[in-house]
Design a protein around this motif. Structure first.
Motif, PDB file in Angstrom:
ATOM      1  N   ALA A  90      11.096   6.538  -2.884  1.00 50.86           N
ATOM      2  CA  ALA A  90      12.196   6.185  -1.981  1.00 50.86           C
ATOM      3  C   ALA A  90      12.117   6.986  -0.684  1.00 50.86           C
ATOM      4  O   ALA A  90      12.110   6.421   0.414  1.00 50.86           O
ATOM      5  CB  ALA A  90      13.538   6.416  -2.681  1.00 50.86           C
ATOM      6  N   ASP A  91      12.015   8.348  -0.796  1.00 53.72           N
ATOM      7  CA  ASP A  91      12.186   9.140   0.438  1.00 53.72           C
ATOM      8  C   ASP A  91      10.888   9.352   1.227  1.00 53.72           C
ATOM      9  O   ASP A  91      10.935   9.783   2.375  1.00 53.72           O
ATOM     10  CB  ASP A  91      12.966  10.448   0.179  1.00 53.72           C
ATOM     11  CG  ASP A  91      12.237  11.453  -0.695  1.00 53.72           C
ATOM     12  OD1 ASP A  91      11.003  11.357  -0.838  1.00 53.72           O
ATOM     13  OD2 ASP A  91      12.912  12.352  -1.229  1.00 53.72           O
ATOM     14  N   GLN A  92       9.740   9.009   0.636  1.00 49.65           N
ATOM     15  CA  GLN A  92       8.479   9.124   1.377  1.00 49.65           C
ATOM     16  C   GLN A  92       7.907   7.774   1.807  1.00 49.65           C
ATOM     17  O   GLN A  92       7.232   7.676   2.816  1.00 49.65           O
ATOM     18  CB  GLN A  92       7.415   9.836   0.513  1.00 49.65           C
ATOM     19  CG  GLN A  92       7.783  11.250   0.103  1.00 49.65           C
ATOM     20  CD  GLN A  92       7.910  12.170   1.310  1.00 49.65           C
ATOM     21  OE1 GLN A  92       6.975  12.290   2.103  1.00 49.65           O
ATOM     22  NE2 GLN A  92       9.057  12.787   1.453  1.00 49.65           N
ATOM     23  N   THR A 108      11.454  12.266 -10.522  1.00 46.11           N
ATOM     24  CA  THR A 108      10.930  12.800  -9.257  1.00 46.11           C
ATOM     25  C   THR A 108      10.123  11.746  -8.507  1.00 46.11           C
ATOM     26  O   THR A 108      10.263  11.590  -7.287  1.00 46.11           O
ATOM     27  CB  THR A 108      10.026  14.030  -9.523  1.00 46.11           C
ATOM     28  OG1 THR A 108      10.779  14.966 -10.261  1.00 46.11           O
ATOM     29  CG2 THR A 108       9.520  14.658  -8.245  1.00 46.11           C
ATOM     30  N   MET A 109       9.284  11.013  -9.238  1.00 43.67           N
ATOM     31  CA  MET A 109       8.421  10.028  -8.567  1.00 43.67           C
ATOM     32  C   MET A 109       9.223   8.842  -8.025  1.00 43.67           C
ATOM     33  O   MET A 109       8.884   8.291  -6.976  1.00 43.67           O
ATOM     34  CB  MET A 109       7.324   9.546  -9.518  1.00 43.67           C
ATOM     35  CG  MET A 109       6.246  10.568  -9.692  1.00 43.67           C
ATOM     36  SD  MET A 109       5.643  11.126  -8.062  1.00 43.67           S
ATOM     37  CE  MET A 109       5.031  12.729  -8.502  1.00 43.67           C
ATOM     38  N   ILE A 150      10.346   2.886  -0.656  1.00 52.55           N
ATOM     39  CA  ILE A 150      10.281   1.896  -1.740  1.00 52.55           C
ATOM     40  C   ILE A 150      11.305   2.295  -2.799  1.00 52.55           C
ATOM     41  O   ILE A 150      11.165   3.322  -3.465  1.00 52.55           O
ATOM     42  CB  ILE A 150       8.849   1.837  -2.328  1.00 52.55           C
ATOM     43  CG1 ILE A 150       7.864   1.391  -1.234  1.00 52.55           C
ATOM     44  CG2 ILE A 150       8.802   0.906  -3.535  1.00 52.55           C
ATOM     45  CD1 ILE A 150       6.396   1.454  -1.640  1.00 52.55           C
ATOM     46  N   PHE A 151      12.367   1.463  -2.931  1.00 54.84           N
ATOM     47  CA  PHE A 151      13.534   1.845  -3.735  1.00 54.84           C
ATOM     48  C   PHE A 151      13.470   1.168  -5.107  1.00 54.84           C
ATOM     49  O   PHE A 151      13.726  -0.025  -5.229  1.00 54.84           O
ATOM     50  CB  PHE A 151      14.803   1.437  -2.988  1.00 54.84           C
ATOM     51  CG  PHE A 151      16.068   1.816  -3.701  1.00 54.84           C
ATOM     52  CD1 PHE A 151      16.219   3.075  -4.267  1.00 54.84           C
ATOM     53  CD2 PHE A 151      17.106   0.908  -3.813  1.00 54.84           C
ATOM     54  CE1 PHE A 151      17.388   3.426  -4.929  1.00 54.84           C
ATOM     55  CE2 PHE A 151      18.282   1.249  -4.468  1.00 54.84           C
ATOM     56  CZ  PHE A 151      18.416   2.512  -5.034  1.00 54.84           C
ATOM     57  N   VAL A 152      13.106   1.954  -6.115  1.00 53.64           N
ATOM     58  CA  VAL A 152      12.850   1.398  -7.448  1.00 53.64           C
ATOM     59  C   VAL A 152      13.431   2.298  -8.534  1.00 53.64           C
ATOM     60  O   VAL A 152      13.889   3.407  -8.267  1.00 53.64           O
ATOM     61  CB  VAL A 152      11.327   1.215  -7.670  1.00 53.64           C
ATOM     62  CG1 VAL A 152      10.782   0.094  -6.795  1.00 53.64           C
ATOM     63  CG2 VAL A 152      10.582   2.525  -7.408  1.00 53.64           C
ATOM     64  N   GLY A 153      13.383   1.821  -9.794  1.00 53.80           N
ATOM     65  CA  GLY A 153      14.028   2.503 -10.904  1.00 53.80           C
ATOM     66  C   GLY A 153      13.166   3.563 -11.592  1.00 53.80           C
ATOM     67  O   GLY A 153      12.113   3.959 -11.083  1.00 53.80           O
ATOM     68  N   ARG A 160       0.837  -1.215   0.000  1.00 56.52           N
ATOM     69  CA  ARG A 160       0.000   0.000   0.000  1.00 56.52           C
ATOM     70  C   ARG A 160       0.868   1.260   0.000  1.00 56.52           C
ATOM     71  O   ARG A 160       1.885   1.312   0.685  1.00 56.52           O
ATOM     72  CB  ARG A 160      -0.902   0.013   1.240  1.00 56.52           C
ATOM     73  CG  ARG A 160      -1.827   1.220   1.286  1.00 56.52           C
ATOM     74  CD  ARG A 160      -2.602   1.299   2.586  1.00 56.52           C
ATOM     75  NE  ARG A 160      -3.713   0.353   2.679  1.00 56.52           N
ATOM     76  CZ  ARG A 160      -4.907   0.526   2.114  1.00 56.52           C
ATOM     77  NH1 ARG A 160      -5.160   1.596   1.384  1.00 56.52           N
ATOM     78  NH2 ARG A 160      -5.849  -0.377   2.268  1.00 56.52           N
ATOM     79  N   ILE A 161       0.456   2.250  -0.764  1.00 57.19           N
ATOM     80  CA  ILE A 161       1.075   3.579  -0.715  1.00 57.19           C
ATOM     81  C   ILE A 161       0.335   4.375   0.358  1.00 57.19           C
ATOM     82  O   ILE A 161      -0.889   4.506   0.318  1.00 57.19           O
ATOM     83  CB  ILE A 161       0.975   4.271  -2.094  1.00 57.19           C
ATOM     84  CG1 ILE A 161       1.798   3.504  -3.132  1.00 57.19           C
ATOM     85  CG2 ILE A 161       1.379   5.739  -2.012  1.00 57.19           C
ATOM     86  CD1 ILE A 161       3.287   3.431  -2.842  1.00 57.19           C
ATOM     87  N   ASN A 162       1.100   4.873   1.321  1.00 60.46           N
ATOM     88  CA  ASN A 162       0.467   5.507   2.486  1.00 60.46           C
ATOM     89  C   ASN A 162       0.481   7.018   2.470  1.00 60.46           C
ATOM     90  O   ASN A 162      -0.361   7.657   3.095  1.00 60.46           O
ATOM     91  CB  ASN A 162       1.131   4.988   3.763  1.00 60.46           C
ATOM     92  CG  ASN A 162       0.809   3.512   3.995  1.00 60.46           C
ATOM     93  OD1 ASN A 162      -0.330   3.190   4.322  1.00 60.46           O
ATOM     94  ND2 ASN A 162       1.762   2.641   3.792  1.00 60.46           N
ATOM     95  N   LYS A 163       1.480   7.625   1.800  1.00 57.40           N
ATOM     96  CA  LYS A 163       1.609   9.086   1.878  1.00 57.40           C
ATOM     97  C   LYS A 163       1.431   9.778   0.541  1.00 57.40           C
ATOM     98  O   LYS A 163       0.986  10.913   0.498  1.00 57.40           O
ATOM     99  CB  LYS A 163       2.989   9.449   2.419  1.00 57.40           C
ATOM    100  CG  LYS A 163       3.183   9.031   3.860  1.00 57.40           C
ATOM    101  CD  LYS A 163       4.524   9.522   4.357  1.00 57.40           C
ATOM    102  CE  LYS A 163       5.160   8.487   5.246  1.00 57.40           C
ATOM    103  NZ  LYS A 163       6.597   8.655   5.344  1.00 57.40           N
ATOM    104  N   LEU A 164       1.840   9.133  -0.538  1.00 54.30           N
ATOM    105  CA  LEU A 164       1.917   9.852  -1.816  1.00 54.30           C
ATOM    106  C   LEU A 164       0.589   9.942  -2.557  1.00 54.30           C
ATOM    107  O   LEU A 164       0.438  10.776  -3.443  1.00 54.30           O
ATOM    108  CB  LEU A 164       2.973   9.205  -2.728  1.00 54.30           C
ATOM    109  CG  LEU A 164       4.412   9.313  -2.223  1.00 54.30           C
ATOM    110  CD1 LEU A 164       5.358   8.515  -3.116  1.00 54.30           C
ATOM    111  CD2 LEU A 164       4.861  10.765  -2.168  1.00 54.30           C
ATOM    112  N   GLY A 165      -0.361   9.109  -2.222  1.00 51.65           N
ATOM    113  CA  GLY A 165      -1.635   9.112  -2.948  1.00 51.65           C
ATOM    114  C   GLY A 165      -2.661  10.022  -2.293  1.00 51.65           C
ATOM    115  O   GLY A 165      -2.493  10.419  -1.135  1.00 51.65           O
ATOM    116  N   PRO A 166      -3.738  10.379  -3.017  1.00 50.46           N
ATOM    117  CA  PRO A 166      -4.801  11.187  -2.409  1.00 50.46           C
ATOM    118  C   PRO A 166      -5.612  10.363  -1.398  1.00 50.46           C
ATOM    119  O   PRO A 166      -5.666   9.140  -1.504  1.00 50.46           O
ATOM    120  CB  PRO A 166      -5.673  11.576  -3.611  1.00 50.46           C
ATOM    121  CG  PRO A 166      -5.398  10.553  -4.663  1.00 50.46           C
ATOM    122  CD  PRO A 166      -4.004  10.041  -4.428  1.00 50.46           C
ATOM    123  N   ALA A 167      -6.236  11.044  -0.440  1.00 53.56           N
ATOM    124  CA  ALA A 167      -7.042  10.348   0.568  1.00 53.56           C
ATOM    125  C   ALA A 167      -8.247   9.689  -0.104  1.00 53.56           C
ATOM    126  O   ALA A 167      -8.752  10.176  -1.108  1.00 53.56           O
ATOM    127  CB  ALA A 167      -7.504  11.350   1.627  1.00 53.56           C
TER     128      ALA A 167
END
Ligand code: PMP
Length: 347
Positions: free
Chosen positions: A275-277, A269-270, A280-283, A18-25
């Motif tokens: 990674a920093d939010q 940027t994404m 999740i460390f990806v290309g 799950r994406i917890n911070k980057l997506g809209p509520a």
């Protein structure tokens, strides 16, 4: 987790997170992290799929040399599979792809033949065909080989169906390199999860699908020429300078609901934000696909489930623009931290 007889048994069954911070509520944004494959990318699946299909059909003989044209991840996956199974491997790769890729393949025992950047993807493919014919090597033909999407239908798609069993998956977001992931997963979702919208991202600088322009093909489906809409782009592993047959099939089968152009800087940027939010460390293509997923999330109905593919690990990009702003030496604020205690401090 269990015990495995070979490393190849660990391919696939990647986690959905799950994406917890980057997506809209109010929207459920999920990512499928293919970096969990043993050699760090979605292409480990294809590598195992094409080699085992060729062993079964008899097209690949014991000890025969395998050859493929690749932007890197396929070669890295094949290098693992060939090392484990005892096939020599030769890879052709355009010199424009990151040097980490070359070193990884050579470390795994493969030979890497670099082709001039000016010859683009079509050039590296043509070189592989030439070498295969001249030396009698087995060419895996990742851009046309049905074993590529078949592996995704048998593994990636089944994992997704199982992970969303009893719920609706509203959107599945992907890019394309060969189109193996796209064709193999989307044909299963169309059948077993018909409410799922298939969203395909491609580089803004190379809108091969978005342009609507036809791809010239040879009788075997391979590209006969470069596509007119292609320009160089930073998403290594996405959109070669032709529409691969497997991607063309997904278009012809009307599996795609929407095509999104993604800008290069937004992709970088994404990838950094993941990674920093989220840790999740990806290309780069992961950042690009995630940029597309965020665009879908912005207008998706409340409670929607969106699943975004993240094809590979960020470790493959240390020498690329993704890390261009990351310093090697201590920054001024790091120097302040160093100087805040006596050890090693200059007077
Ligand atoms: N991202 C990266 C980094 C890749 O290497 C690839 C495969 N070349 C893809 C995405 C796309 O995967 P597929 O070939 O299944 O379309």
């Amino acid at each position: 987790m269990a015990r495995y007889q070979t490393i190849l048994e660990t391919i696939g069954r990647t986690p959905v997170v799950r994406i917890n911070k980057l997506g809209p509520a109010g929207v459920n944004l999920w990512v499928k992290v293919e970096a969990f494959n043993p050699l760090g990318s979605v292409k480990d699946r294809l590598a195992l799929g094409v080699i085992e299909a060729a062993e079964k059909s008899g097209a690949l003989k014991p000890g025969q040399t395998v050859i493929e044209a690749t932007s890197g991840n396929t070669g890295i996956g094949l290098a693992m599979v060939c090392a484990q199974k005892g096939y020599p491997l030769v890879v052709t790769m355009a010199e424009s792809f990151s040097v980490e890729r070359r070193k990884l393949m050579r470390f795994l025992g493969a030979k890497v033949i670099t082709t001039p950047a000016a010859l683009r993807g079509t050039g590296m493919v043509a070189k592989a065909v030439e070498l295969a014919q001249k030396h009698g090597w087995f060419l895996t033909r990742q851009f046309e080989n049905e074993a590529n999407p078949d592996m995704h239908s048998a593994t990636t798609a089944q994992e997704i169906l199982a992970d969303f069993a009893g719920e609706t998956l509203d959107y599945w977001v992907t890019g394309y390199g060969t189109g193996g992931t796209l064709k193999g997963v989307s044909r299963v979702l169309k059948d077993k999860s018909p409410k799922t919208k298939i969203i395909v991202c491609e580089p803004e600088d190379a809108q091969l699908l978005g342009s609507g322009a036809e791809q010239a093909r040879n009788p075997d489906g391979s590209a006969a020429a470069g596509h007119p809409a292609w320009k160089p782009h930073p998403m290594q592993g996405w959109t070669p300078d032709f529409i691969p047959k497997l991607t063309g099939d997904a278009v012809a089968m009307e599996l795609i609901d929407q095509i999104l152009p993604i800008a290069g800087p937004e992709s970088l940027t994404m990838s950094k934000r993941l990674a920093d939010q989220e840790g999740i460390f990806v290309g780069i293509t992961s950042g690009a696909t995630f940029a597309g997923a965020l665009r879908i999330a912005a207008t998706a109905p409340k409670g929607a489930n969106i699943l975004c593919m993240l094809p590979d690990t960020g470790e493959r990009y240390l020498s690329t623009p993704l890390f261009a702003d990351v310093p090697v030496e201590m920054t001024p604020d790091e120097q302040v931290i160093f100087d805040s205690t006596p050890l090693g401090k200059a007077d």
